[in-house]
Design an enzyme around this catalytic site. Structure first.
Site, PDB file in Angstrom:
ATOM      1  N   CYS A  88       0.847  -1.187   0.000  1.00  0.00           N
ATOM      2  CA  CYS A  88       0.000   0.000   0.000  1.00  0.00           C
ATOM      3  C   CYS A  88       0.885   1.240   0.000  1.00  0.00           C
ATOM      4  CB  CYS A  88      -0.887  -0.004   1.247  1.00  0.00           C
ATOM      5  SG  CYS A  88      -1.983   1.409   1.380  1.00  0.00           S
ATOM      6  N   HIS A 130      -8.779  -3.715  -2.671  1.00  0.00           N
ATOM      7  CA  HIS A 130      -7.896  -2.924  -1.808  1.00  0.00           C
ATOM      8  C   HIS A 130      -8.342  -1.461  -1.778  1.00  0.00           C
ATOM      9  CE1 HIS A 130      -3.766  -1.946  -0.158  1.00  0.00           C
ATOM     10  NE2 HIS A 130      -4.136  -0.766  -0.615  1.00  0.00           N
ATOM     11  N   GLU A 131      -8.584  -0.893  -2.961  1.00  0.00           N
ATOM     12  CA  GLU A 131      -8.953   0.524  -3.032  1.00  0.00           C
ATOM     13  C   GLU A 131     -10.346   0.769  -2.476  1.00  0.00           C
ATOM     14  OE1 GLU A 131      -6.542   2.451  -3.392  1.00  0.00           O
ATOM     15  OE2 GLU A 131      -5.207   0.917  -4.211  1.00  0.00           O
TER      16      GLU A 131
END
Length: 181
Positions: A88, A130-131
């Site tokens: 990240c 993830h986003e």
């Protein structure tokens, strides 16, 4: 080109739930441009608006040579899973295996307000999940098992970047009254 500072772990904006976009205007198009430019400069496979201090449900991705964005995403996840390395931009130099759905169907809008549907698997599915997590105030380390999460937190505390002064949160130009979830 507008490269924006990326917020690091510890910044409260990363733990706040982003609000839905209601105005598909020039400011939103500039936000998507800034997200894309910042993501490509970093470089990263994705970047969500909260990572640059904007609490709106918008993210960009760059996977397999394809750049895209999604506004107000809704995900339909496969039952099949994948376990693989994830990092990240808000947690520099930190990579851990993270369990995700193998494929995803994401619906939402583009920056002009047109409905879009994105189907992806493997890395694209991982990036979209993830986003979207970022838009809900969830970081990938929250999805790790207890031992891996403890190791990640130890690595974060020992990192050179942890505890550095964060940039201030800017107020969004978009109306927020009554539209948050």
């Amino acid at each position: 080109m507008a490269i924006r500072p990326i917020r690091l772990f510890g910044d409260p904006v990363l733990r706040s739930k982003a609000i839905e976009v209601v105005d598909f205007d020039v400011e939103l198009r500039q936000l998507v441009t800034d997200l894309t430019d910042t993501m490509l400069d970093a470089p990263g496979a994705g970047l969500a608006a909260p990572q640059i201090g904007v609490g709106l449900r918008v993210f960009t991705w760059y996977v397999d040579g394809e750049v895209g964005h999604l506004v107000n995403p809704s995900l339909d996840l496969s039952a099949d899973t994948q376990d693989g390395p994830e990092g990240c931009l808000s947690l520099p130099e930190l990579t851990y295996d993270c369990l995700r759905a193998l494929s995803v169907v994401a619906t939402g809008f583009n920056m002009h307000g047109d409905p879009v549907r994105i189907e992806g698997s493997d890395l694209l599915a991982r990036a979209i999940q993830h986003e979207t997590d970022h838009l809900d105030g969830v970081l990938f380390i929250d999805r790790l098992d207890e031992a891996a999460r403890k190791a990640a937190m130890r690595e974060i505390r020992e990192s050179e970047w942890f505890g550095l002064e964060q940039p201030t949160v800017k107020v969004s130009p978009h109306a927020t009254g009554g539209f948050g979830r």
